[in-house]
Motif scaffolding. Structure first.
Motif, PDB file in Angstrom:
ATOM      1  N   GLN A  31       0.850  -1.197   0.000  1.00 34.42           N
ATOM      2  CA  GLN A  31       0.000   0.000   0.000  1.00 34.42           C
ATOM      3  C   GLN A  31       0.885   1.246   0.000  1.00 34.42           C
ATOM      4  O   GLN A  31       1.878   1.251   0.678  1.00 34.42           O
ATOM      5  CB  GLN A  31      -0.763   0.089   1.319  1.00 34.42           C
ATOM      6  N   ASP A  32       0.580   2.293  -0.562  1.00 40.07           N
ATOM      7  CA  ASP A  32      -0.328   2.600  -1.628  1.00 40.07           C
ATOM      8  C   ASP A  32       0.313   2.278  -2.959  1.00 40.07           C
ATOM      9  O   ASP A  32      -0.337   1.770  -3.850  1.00 40.07           O
ATOM     10  CB  ASP A  32      -0.641   4.104  -1.609  1.00 40.07           C
ATOM     11  N   ASN A  46      -7.806   6.404   5.583  1.00 43.57           N
ATOM     12  CA  ASN A  46      -8.439   6.101   4.302  1.00 43.57           C
ATOM     13  C   ASN A  46      -9.271   7.268   3.782  1.00 43.57           C
ATOM     14  O   ASN A  46     -10.416   7.102   3.371  1.00 43.57           O
ATOM     15  CB  ASN A  46      -9.305   4.840   4.422  1.00 43.57           C
ATOM     16  N   HIS A  74     -12.669   1.744 -15.603  1.00 44.67           N
ATOM     17  CA  HIS A  74     -12.726   0.897 -14.410  1.00 44.67           C
ATOM     18  C   HIS A  74     -11.960  -0.378 -14.711  1.00 44.67           C
ATOM     19  O   HIS A  74     -12.507  -1.295 -15.318  1.00 44.67           O
ATOM     20  CB  HIS A  74     -14.172   0.588 -14.041  1.00 44.67           C
ATOM     21  N   LYS A 102      -2.969  10.225  -8.189  1.00 48.95           N
ATOM     22  CA  LYS A 102      -4.205   9.879  -7.480  1.00 48.95           C
ATOM     23  C   LYS A 102      -5.417  10.571  -8.099  1.00 48.95           C
ATOM     24  O   LYS A 102      -6.542  10.172  -7.830  1.00 48.95           O
ATOM     25  CB  LYS A 102      -4.106  10.290  -6.009  1.00 48.95           C
ATOM     26  N   SER A 146      -9.185   7.378  -1.254  1.00 51.08           N
ATOM     27  CA  SER A 146      -9.228   5.948  -0.926  1.00 51.08           C
ATOM     28  C   SER A 146      -9.437   5.147  -2.200  1.00 51.08           C
ATOM     29  O   SER A 146     -10.081   5.612  -3.137  1.00 51.08           O
ATOM     30  CB  SER A 146     -10.347   5.659   0.078  1.00 51.08           C
ATOM     31  N   PHE A 147      -8.871   3.959  -2.208  1.00 45.51           N
ATOM     32  CA  PHE A 147      -8.922   3.111  -3.395  1.00 45.51           C
ATOM     33  C   PHE A 147      -9.413   1.734  -2.995  1.00 45.51           C
ATOM     34  O   PHE A 147      -9.161   1.256  -1.891  1.00 45.51           O
ATOM     35  CB  PHE A 147      -7.537   3.018  -4.040  1.00 45.51           C
ATOM     36  N   HIS A 158      -8.293  11.417  -5.707  1.00 50.67           N
ATOM     37  CA  HIS A 158      -8.926  10.385  -4.882  1.00 50.67           C
ATOM     38  C   HIS A 158      -8.108  10.162  -3.617  1.00 50.67           C
ATOM     39  O   HIS A 158      -6.891  10.261  -3.626  1.00 50.67           O
ATOM     40  CB  HIS A 158      -9.017   9.070  -5.649  1.00 50.67           C
ATOM     41  N   TYR A 183      -3.347   2.978  -7.770  1.00 49.83           N
ATOM     42  CA  TYR A 183      -4.343   4.057  -7.768  1.00 49.83           C
ATOM     43  C   TYR A 183      -5.444   3.810  -8.799  1.00 49.83           C
ATOM     44  O   TYR A 183      -5.957   4.744  -9.408  1.00 49.83           O
ATOM     45  CB  TYR A 183      -3.683   5.413  -8.057  1.00 49.83           C
ATOM     46  N   GLY A 184      -5.798   2.546  -9.012  1.00 47.87           N
ATOM     47  CA  GLY A 184      -6.933   2.247  -9.878  1.00 47.87           C
ATOM     48  C   GLY A 184      -6.653   2.365 -11.351  1.00 47.87           C
ATOM     49  O   GLY A 184      -7.064   1.500 -12.118  1.00 47.87           O
TER      50      GLY A 184
END
Length: 1442
Positions: free
Chosen positions: A138-139, A1386, A245, A171, A176-177, A174, A197-198
């Motif tokens: 993390q992260d 978070n 996504h 990020k 929280s992921f 954002h 980070y998605g």
């Protein structure tokens, strides 16, 4: 309590990631071992022997633990059939009789591993390159680790961090992921991708060294191996590629450049909109050019189901990718695609053409997969079934997918194939398994299976070694050992048979635990010994892997007999062979382990007793020729157990049974202090600091005295010595010598006594001097083969001093040390520390390596593990150095050195040091080869410890139950099978056995009781010694039954079934049925009995079970009852209801039906999620209300209520009249109950929004604190201070400390701390010290730890030490302990609280530092080493629970 310490006591066991790769060796290292030397008849027996091929390592992670294992395979060899007593579990399969995992290295990281993969080095089967491990945290932290032979451990080769201010733009606002970084790797090892980070893809480019360049390969073969490394990295923003996504990604096989396939959803949908909006996922294949940093799209596929979640790359030669979704499986490549529907919910994208269906119905959400061959994948479902997915292909075109059922197994968190015939099922919810598989031709399966099945009972009988008894119960029916016939008639389909080879115990996830008395508790015990009366009974596992784990931190042996025997100094058991000739030698080898002991020798203060150990212990002191007029120093066997040697202060005797054959006076002037026996030598350390060796002659069975010349001439005084017998057909230490084939041992072995070519191995003598140096000599020539300076300082690695290059660095260090030593004499008496006892031992096992133990005068135990390191050739360097010191010829010295031998220090976590008393101490270490199936070393003294060796790892288990132990030995006879004898300092001799039900290959001894259901909550009913617990079992029910239960009975609506067809109504649906089982522990380790079962109504969930004490207002006396809180789960259309049930527990009669009887039940609005008893009243949390009831004997009447806005109470704690309540979303509330006026008052609350998991009161003397754990894996400590201005006139709870545990804490238990040594003296503030409680906690990772209060002085000292250690210790994978322990919010608003908790996980590194560094750090923070160690010692003493 303003200050506390966080301490782990049992590390995580739930395995989250597993992978395989050639980390500690390369593929080429296997070439010589592939064809073992075999006899011809074996070849004919196995005509189709399939080569195992090179076996990679297994790498597993559990939370913040990283472990690397080696797979050891036992080839089945008919010549070994006489040793078949220990046939490995699982029988013989494909020419393999067993496979086991052996630990190479283990690390505790300062951060939880999110995902892990292995970066392959590329290259074929004879490549010398090794793979590396990539860890993601993390992260967005990535570490690449490689194995370094010279330190026998992992070293960080590169670190990549994308956090901090300069990377904030990744990020995109954002906080929280949904998940941490996901790392995948190109199958040829050219690059790796990390999704952070998605939507940010980090490409790590691997360095392309050594491809096709001859020079490089030569450099590799001469020197050390090269591992795959990462050269550079860059970021691709997937958002710029119009992806929104991302669900998963992978690299596919068979392209010239690395090709990454990404599974992403174009627009989101949800269950309520699926009928309009489905098939929203797609895959895109990008060709990654790492040099140009370009990534063109080369192909894509759309209209994949919305619940697709996993990509599985298909190995070459087929290529392409399999997309797994909950209801269907799709295959896509650049040229072809096909699909398979798994159940009736699967629909094709345009509803036109029909999808091919599998022959059975299954749901595949949360599946894990691996490839068994290039066209067969094994999937593991959420219920633990193993499915085989076969790709029917033509060339490179796949035209059909086939799915077949295989076996049932554990619920997996990951699967890793190891080589071509093993795979590992990693599990967080159950025990992880190593399984061997082999493919069977379908035609021959039918008959073959019949044969094998008949063989099962005998195979099962053979696998009864102690650690496996547990597995039989858990997995006997689960993963059945042999495959079955295929369920489809097609011949193309491969079938596999499986065999479980090894398993790891997992005690997680710990949902709840109870603290109760053990069966063999001793009511008279006091102090710390009293702690071993207790055990933790834990709810662990899920579904069919659900189990009760009974955990005990300390071992309590089962006593057979006990005799009072004051003044005992030592005990020994010896064997006696009747005068058998050599002709019986071959038979005696097989039964060596089962031979019974003949005599027990007990040394008292002024005399010696001898007992026969046949069936009754009878004293025979008068009728034997043993020396009985004084005390014995040691006794043991010589000459293959044909003679006994007894050593006393001034002499030694050789006995044949009861008759003396030789009496040997040793020395007039000095006495014998310590003895070490290694057949046929006896080593004596004399009181004048000299060494004498008794050399035995096997032909005449006599011994003669020999004083080694090396020690006669030298003036160095010896502080400890021991003999080490390197047994076996190929002694281990011989491999470390450069000229192994010249070694002397072989020549002597050939003309040994029997004339047989059986090599008995070599014998070495390990000596440590008063100066702290250590040397190893070979016996009987006494050439020095290995030497180490300053052994007592405890360096991380020991290397032969002749090998070390005298480079400039070391010379600087030397001069610096000599200057410092002058100051240190004033600062701390460093020079008084020396080694008082040594032991070196290699336990049985094909690949085992020796351990070296040393005890220092200050109680430190040093433990080293030997390893082999063949460095680049470095002979000439040493020559000048040696010739200056010695006049011996150089060739002789360097020839016999064990120059490839090195030792690595092993951390021993759980032991508490004990000061060695001044004067001569009796030896404390006793090696045992087989006590109840375990091998290891027992350490006697005031805090006795068991060191047990499993898979080349040392497990340390304390034994608290008898206090101090003065003597220990093994005993094997008719009445006590592989048992032990020990003498306590109170003067009791006890004959015991190890409890066989516990498994010791775990951080704590554990016994698992399978429940075949999910346990939720357990409580302890102390009066009757019962454990009521909530269990839920999934049951298949017809759909119409399930639907009818969702109706609101009161409103009386009929359910409209018009949108369901008739065949859908008859489908079954899995529902959890709850019950409360009352279990009773059984004597002598039988499985626990269910004494009673309380079933719940349909669709009623039991939420809490507690033992409560209520004051009956009618009879005016207290009653102890069982209270159960439940809730009806009927969907969102029905108002929530629940019941509270009270049961009385009757007498333990034979008729178990009337053990518990219901005496009251009442339905309330809202779910009843927590109950507790408060001063004789019953406090019930029902939905949004907290109601206090009084008990009249027949019913509950409400007397007070509190309407806070809690949503759902997860925990209630009560101290006196204070109530602490934790809510699932609204943090904690602190209430008080006033008897007069009957009211519940809110004192204060935490205004933050915290998702609580568990709460408890922390009591330190007279201060009361409130502790809470949350869903972000933190704990916080609050306090109530109405006088403080920032508490808003007392409405607000103030923060006292906060800490990131790194695991979800589900339960706190308050236990009184034990008095530590330093507290006994300072009785002035006694009241505060005695009323001090620690909190034991359990987590979902399977770890157990504690939070213990500290006084301010200790806290400040340890905190400054902690700050020093952040920089002083090299942290594995480059992680920072300070950032790991920061509170994680978070993205929610959070005011940082004070940092008032010290981290013992970091402080425990202090003892592992070299002695000089320990002194230096202690001096820098203004204290002494002894002060720090005594603080740490007091902490571990005060929390040595269980």
């Amino acid at each position: 309590m303003s200050y506390a310490a966080y301490k782990m006591m049992h590390w995580p066991t739930g395995i989250e990631n597993c992978a395989s790769g050639f980390v500690t060796h390369s593929r080429a290292d296997f070439a010589p071992q592939i064809a073992p030397i075999q006899t011809d008849d074996l070849e004919s027996e196995w005509p189709t022997k399939r080569q195992i091929g090179p076996l990679p390592n297994l790498i597993v992670t559990a939370a913040n633990i990283l472990e690397v294992y080696m797979v050891r395979v036992q080839e089945d060899d008919s010549r070994e059939s006489r040793a078949s007593a220990e046939t490995k579990r699982g029988g013989v399969m494909a020419g393999i009789s067993g496979a086991a995992l052996e630990l190479v290295c283990q690390y505790r990281l300062h951060g939880n591993v999110e995902t892990m993969t292995v970066l392959p080095s590329g290259g074929g089967d004879n490549s010398r390159r090794r793979d590396s491990i990539i860890l993601a945290f993390q992260d967005a932290k990535i570490s690449v680790l490689e194995f370094d032979d010279s330190i026998h451990g992992l070293r960080t080769s590169s670190m990549h961090c994308f956090e901090g201010p300069e990377w904030f733009h990744l990020k995109r606002g954002h906080e929280s992921f949904a998940r941490g970084p996901l790392v995948k790797v190109d199958p040829q090892g050219r690059c790796s991708g990390v999704l952070v980070y998605g939507l940010q893809m980090i490409i790590l480019k691997a360095s392309q060294a050594g491809y096709g360049l001859v020079g490089d390969e030569e450099a590799l073969s001469s020197g050390s191996a090269v591992s795959a490394r990462v050269e550079s990295s860059y970021v691709i923003s997937l958002r710029d590629l119009d992806m929104k996504h991302v669900k998963d990604f992978t690299f596919v096989h068979g392209y010239i450049e690395p090709v990454m396939v990404i599974l992403h959803e174009r627009e989101l949908t949800w269950a309520g909109r699926v009928s309009w909006k489905h098939h929203t996922c797609m895959i895109s294949a990008l060709s990654i050019s790492t040099t140009l940093k370009q990534h063109p799209l080369i192909w894509s596929a759309v209209n994949l189901p919305h619940d697709a979640y996993k990509l599985l790359p298909v190995p070459s030669p087929i290529g392409g990718v399999v997309v797994i979704s909950a209801n269907s499986i799709h295959y896509h490549s650049q040229s072809a695609s096909c699909a398979l529907a798994l159940n009736n919910y699967a629909v094709s994208a345009d509803n036109s053409q029909e999808m091919p269906r599998s022959s059975f119905s299954v749901e595949l959400d949360a599946a894990n997969a691996t490839w068994l061959s290039n066209d067969v994948a094994m999937l593991s479902t959420k219920t633990g079934e193993l499915l085989l997915l076969t790709l029917a292909y033509d060339g490179r075109v796949v035209h059909r997918l086939d799915l077949s059922k295989s076996r049932a197994s554990v619920l997996t968190s990951g699967i890793a194939a190891i080589g071509n015939s093993l795979f590992f099922l990693g599990s967080r919810l159950g025990d992880s398994l190593l399984v061997q598989f082999t493919s069977i031709l379908s035609s021959s399966v039918k008959e073959e299976v019949g044969d094998i099945e008949g063989d099962v009972p005998s195979a099962k009988r053979l696998r009864k070694s102690s650690s496996d008894a547990l597995q039989d119960m858990v997995n006997g029916e689960e993963l059945s050992l042999y495959g079955s016939a295929p369920n489809s008639t097609e011949t193309s389909q491969k079938t596999f048979s499986f065999s479980v080879r090894d398993s790891f115990i997992n005690v997680g996830p710990l949902k709840d635990f109870a603290y109760g008395l053990r069966i063999n508790a001793d009511p008279k015990a006091t102090g710390i010994a009293k702690q071993s009366n207790y055990e933790l009974v834990c709810c662990s596992g899920h579904g069919k892997n659900g189990a009760l784990c009974i955990l005990q931190q300390s071992i309590r042996p089962e006593m057979i007999t006990e005799v009072e025997l004051p003044g005992c100094k030592g005990i020994w058991t010896v064997y006696h062979k009747n005068t058998r000739g050599h002709n019986a030698d071959s038979t005696k080898m097989a039964t060596k382990d089962d031979e019974y002991h003949a005599y027990l020798i007990i040394s008292l203060e002024s005399r010696t007793m001898v007992l026969e150990t046949a069936d009754l212990l009878g004293e025979v002191t008068e009728s034997v020729d043993y020396y009985v007029q004084g005390c014995t120093i040691s006794a043991g066997n010589l000459f293959g157990r044909r003679r006994v040697v007894q050593v006393y202060a001034r002499g030694a005797r050789i006995l044949d049974g009861a008759f003396m054959t030789q009496d040997l006076p040793i020395s007039e002037s000095s006495t014998v202090l310590s003895v070490s026996i290694a057949d046929p030598y006896v080593l004596l350390r004399m009181s004048d600091g000299n060494i004498q060796l008794l050399v035995g002659d096997p032909s005449t069975c006599t011994v003669s005295i020999n004083i080694p010349a090396v020690f006669e001439s030298s003036k160095k005084s010896i502080s400890a010595c021991t003999l080490y017998h390197d047994k076996g057909p190929e002694p281990w230490l011989r491999k470390t010598s450069t000229d192994a084939w010249l070694s002397t041992g072989i020549g002597e072995a050939i003309d040994g006594a029997d004339g047989a070519a059986q090599d008995q191995g070599d014998i070495y003598c390990v000596v440590s001097y008063e100066s702290g140096d250590l040397e190893i000599f070979d016996v009987p020539n006494f050439n020095c083969v290995f030497s180490v300076d300053k052994f007592m300082s405890g360096n991380a690695h020991l290397v032969d001093t002749l090998i070390l290059e005298p480079s400039e660095d070391t010379q600087k260090v030397m001069s610096k040390n000599s200057e410092e030593e002058a100051d240190q004499g004033r600062k701390e008496n460093a020079h008084n520390i020396k080694v008082v006892e040594l032991a070196m031992q290699r336990w049985s096992g094909q690949h085992s390596r020796p351990f070296l133990f040393g005890i220092l005068t200050d109680g430190t135990i040093l433990c080293y593990h030997a390893y082999l390191y063949e460095g680049p050739e470095s002979t000439p360097k040493t020559e000048e150095a040696v010739s200056a010191q010695n006049s011996l010829s150089i060739s002789n010295v360097s020839a016999s050195r064990l120059r490839n031998l090195r030792f690595v220090r092993v951390p021993l976590d759980t032991y508490t040091r004990e000061e060695a008393l001044s004067g001569t101490t009796s030896p404390r270490m006793t090696v045992f080869k087989n006590i109840g199936g375990c091998q290891g070393l027992f350490l006697s003294g005031s805090r006795p410890l068991w060191f047990m060796v499993f898979r080349e790892r040392i497990r340390v288990h304390p034994q608290l139950c008898d206090g101090s132990i003065v003597a220990f030995t093994v005993l094997h006879n008719i009445n006590c099978n592989h048992g032990l004898i020990y003498v306590t300092s109170q003067g009791f001799l006890k004959i015991c056995q190890l409890p066989a039900v516990s498994s010791y290959d775990n951080y704590w001894p554990v016994q698992k009781i399978p429940l075949k259901g999910t346990p939720h909550q357990v409580t302890y009913f102390a009066e009757k010694n019962l454990y009521p617990l909530i269990v839920s079992v999934p049951v298949l029910k017809p759909l119409n039954h399930v639907l009818s239960s969702l109706v609101d009975q009161e409103a009386g609506h009929q359910l409209e079934n018009d949108n369901l067809s008739s065949d859908e109504l008859h489908r079954s649906y899995s529902v959890d049925e709850f019950e409360v089982r009352v279990l009773e522990p059984e004597k002598s380790g039988a499985p626990w009995q269910t004494r009673a079962t309380i079933p719940m109504q349909s669709s009623e969930n039991a939420l809490t079970v507690r033992v409560v004490t209520l004051f009956n207002t009618t009879t005016k006396e207290n009653e102890t009852l069982l209270a159960i809180g439940t809730a009806y789960v009927q969907g969102e259309d029905v108002a929530a209801r629940g019941r509270v049930l009270l049961f009385s527990v009757g007498k333990n009669t034979d008729n178990s039906q009337n053990l518990v009887s219901e005496i009251y039940s009442k339905e309330l609005k809202g779910a009843i999620s927590a109950v507790a008893s408060l001063q004789g009243h019953l406090l019930i949390a029902s939905g949004p209300k907290i109601i206090l009831h009084k008990w009249t004997g027949t019913e509950l009447n409400g007397v007070a209520f509190f309407d806070a806005p809690p949503l759902y109470v997860v925990s209630l704690n009560i101290v006196k009249n204070f109530i602490l309540l934790g809510d699932i979303h609204r943090s904690i509330y602190f209430l008080s109950w006033k008897e007069q006026g009957a009211q519940l008052n809110l004192l204060a609350k935490d205004f933050g929004s915290l998702d609580c998991f568990a709460t408890e009161f922390l009591i330190d003397g007279s201060t009361l604190s409130l502790i809470v754990s949350d869903d972000q894996k933190n704990i916080q400590i609050f306090y109530y201070a109405p006088k403080m201005s920032e508490s808003w006139k007392g409405q607000k709870l103030l923060s006292r400390a906060e800490f990131h545990v790194g695991a979800h804490v589900t339960k706190f238990l308050r236990l009184q701390m034990l008095p530590a040594s330093s507290d006994r003296t300072s009785a002035t503030q006694g009241s505060d010290k005695t009323n001090r409680f620690a909190l034991l906690f359990g987590t979902l990772d399977g770890s157990i730890g504690c939070i213990a209060p500290l006084d301010e002085l200790t806290f400040r000292r340890l905190q400054s030490l902690q700050k020093k250690l952040v920089d002083a210790v090299p942290h594995v994978a480059g992680l920072n302990p300070r950032s790991f322990r920061q509170f994680r919010s978070n993205g929610k608003a959070h005011r940082p609280g004070p940092d008032n908790i010290v981290d013992c996980e970091l402080l425990c590194h202090y003892e592992m530092l070299p002695f000089e560094e320990q002194l230096e750090i202690a001096q820098q923070i203004g204290t002494t080493r002894m002060q720090i160690l005594s603080n740490l010692n007091d902490l571990s003493l005060g929390t040595s629970f269980l």
